[in-house]
Enzyme design. Structure first.
Site, PDB file in Angstrom:
ATOM      1  N   CYS A   1      -2.189 -13.065 -11.631  1.00 46.46           N
ATOM      2  CA  CYS A   1      -1.759 -13.524 -12.959  1.00 46.46           C
ATOM      3  C   CYS A   1      -2.953 -13.675 -13.896  1.00 46.46           C
ATOM      4  CB  CYS A   1      -0.994 -14.837 -12.853  1.00 46.46           C
ATOM      5  SG  CYS A   1       0.642 -14.634 -12.132  1.00 46.46           S
TER       6      CYS A   1
ATOM      7  N   GLU B   1       4.279 -16.825 -14.393  1.00 46.10           N
ATOM      8  CA  GLU B   1       3.474 -16.386 -15.538  1.00 46.10           C
ATOM      9  C   GLU B   1       3.786 -14.940 -15.899  1.00 46.10           C
ATOM     10  OE1 GLU B   1       2.582 -17.936 -12.818  1.00 46.10           O
ATOM     11  OE2 GLU B   1       0.672 -18.969 -13.000  1.00 46.10           O
TER      12      GLU B   1
ATOM     13  N   GLU C   1      11.506 -15.047  -6.210  1.00 48.40           N
ATOM     14  CA  GLU C   1      11.097 -14.605  -4.867  1.00 48.40           C
ATOM     15  C   GLU C   1      12.087 -13.594  -4.297  1.00 48.40           C
ATOM     16  OE1 GLU C   1      10.209 -18.151  -2.611  1.00 48.40           O
ATOM     17  OE2 GLU C   1       8.477 -18.581  -3.896  1.00 48.40           O
ATOM     18  N   ASN C   2      11.660 -12.976  -3.199  1.00 48.27           N
ATOM     19  CA  ASN C   2      12.458 -11.918  -2.577  1.00 48.27           C
ATOM     20  C   ASN C   2      12.212 -11.941  -1.076  1.00 48.27           C
ATOM     21  OD1 ASN C   2      13.065  -8.977  -1.716  1.00 48.27           O
ATOM     22  ND2 ASN C   2      13.808  -9.098  -3.815  1.00 48.27           N
ATOM     23  N   ALA C   3      13.250 -11.572  -0.305  1.00 48.04           N
ATOM     24  CA  ALA C   3      13.098 -11.513   1.152  1.00 48.04           C
ATOM     25  C   ALA C   3      11.966 -10.560   1.529  1.00 48.04           C
ATOM     26  CB  ALA C   3      14.405 -11.049   1.782  1.00 48.04           C
TER      27      ALA C   3
ATOM     28  N   ASN D   1       9.164 -18.308 -11.383  1.00 46.46           N
ATOM     29  CA  ASN D   1       8.914 -17.412 -10.239  1.00 46.46           C
ATOM     30  C   ASN D   1      10.222 -16.952  -9.607  1.00 46.46           C
ATOM     31  OD1 ASN D   1       9.090 -20.141  -9.345  1.00 46.46           O
ATOM     32  ND2 ASN D   1       8.075 -19.661  -7.427  1.00 46.46           N
TER      33      ASN D   1
ATOM     34  N   CYS E   1       5.387 -13.994  -9.875  1.00 42.02           N
ATOM     35  CA  CYS E   1       5.012 -15.336 -10.341  1.00 42.02           C
ATOM     36  C   CYS E   1       5.638 -15.620 -11.710  1.00 42.02           C
ATOM     37  CB  CYS E   1       3.501 -15.438 -10.495  1.00 42.02           C
ATOM     38  SG  CYS E   1       2.582 -15.382  -8.965  1.00 42.02           S
TER      39      CYS E   1
HETATM   40  N1  THU Z   1       3.493 -18.884  -8.025  1.00 49.13           N
HETATM   41  C1  THU Z   1       3.673 -18.744  -9.357  1.00 49.13           C
HETATM   42  O1  THU Z   1       4.774 -18.467  -9.842  1.00 49.13           O
HETATM   43  N2  THU Z   1       2.599 -18.920 -10.156  1.00 49.13           N
HETATM   44  C2  THU Z   1       1.364 -19.300  -9.727  1.00 49.13           C
HETATM   45  O2  THU Z   1       0.477 -19.433 -10.534  1.00 49.13           O
HETATM   46  C3  THU Z   1       1.140 -19.553  -8.303  1.00 49.13           C
HETATM   47  C4  THU Z   1       2.229 -19.160  -7.398  1.00 49.13           C
HETATM   48  C5  THU Z   1       4.663 -18.723  -7.163  1.00 49.13           C
HETATM   49  C6  THU Z   1       4.689 -17.477  -6.323  1.00 49.13           C
HETATM   50  C7  THU Z   1       5.609 -17.898  -5.216  1.00 49.13           C
HETATM   51  O3  THU Z   1       6.945 -17.706  -5.613  1.00 49.13           O
HETATM   52  C8  THU Z   1       5.365 -19.386  -5.066  1.00 49.13           C
HETATM   53  O4  THU Z   1       4.731 -19.798  -6.269  1.00 49.13           O
HETATM   54  C9  THU Z   1       4.516 -19.765  -3.882  1.00 49.13           C
HETATM   55  O5  THU Z   1       3.346 -19.050  -3.874  1.00 49.13           O
END
Ligand code: THU
Length: 160
Positions: free
Chosen positions: A114, A74, A63-65, A61, A72
């Site tokens: 996803c 996946e 993330e971004n501000a 995963n 995600c």
């Molecule tokens: N996240 C995933 O990468 N996959 C999932 O199946 C559930 C959530 C990530 C998104 C975000 O960066 C962090 O988990 C919290 O939601």
């Protein structure tokens, strides 16, 4: 009015009960959590996909501000695979996640977006994606994303 009961099938096992290829995929998904950029949630998710030729690709995963700009684990893996090897169906996907205490005890499950993307992959290649969801207590094994998506929506629904 009557109630309709829908059945799904999920296997639950320990990692060492999986075949060698699948154990390897779970191992890579666990390793991939190290490549997560989870500055905001501190929830590090790793994904590993096995393409039909046996090639393994990682995702994590990002993330971004500006929250919705993140992605995600996946989908980072799936879209990278699709962008690089569009001719190869995805045979299997493993996911693992770490919180502040380490790997989650309960298997991590993919979010709705996803699930929909994995469904599209199954529909595109007419090939189910085997899914392994890792937790330290055990692993959920699914033959297809459809086992997490009763009444799912694919393009053929538009012509029914
Ligand atoms: N996240 C995933 O990468 N996959 C999932 O199946 C559930 C959530 C990530 C998104 C975000 O960066 C962090 O988990 C919290 O939601």
């Amino acid at each position: 009015m009557k109630e309709i009961k829908l059945e799904i099938n999920i296997q639950y096992c320990q990692v060492d009960e999986l075949g060698d290829e699948d154990q390897e995929l779970v191992k890579v998904a666990k390793e991939a959590t190290q490549n997560s950029y989870a500055k905001y949630s501190h929830f590090c998710v790793g994904a590993a996909i096995r393409l039909q030729d046996g090639r393994i690709m990682k995702g994590a995963n990002q993330e971004n501000a500006a929250f919705p700009s993140g992605l995600c684990a996946e989908r980072t893996a799936i879209f990278a695979a699709q962008a690089n090897y569009p001719e190869l169906p995805i045979a299997a996907l493993a996911i693992a996640a770490k919180n502040e205490y380490g790997f989650t005890g309960e298997p991590v499950t993919p979010c709705g977006a996803c699930r929909q993307v994995i469904l599209e992959i199954e529909d595109r290649y007419k090939h189910p994606v085997k899914i392994m969801l890792y937790g330290t207590h055990g692993v959920y094994v699914l033959k297809s994303i459809k086992d997490l998506m009763p009444l799912c929506f694919v393009d053929e629904n538009m012509s029914k």
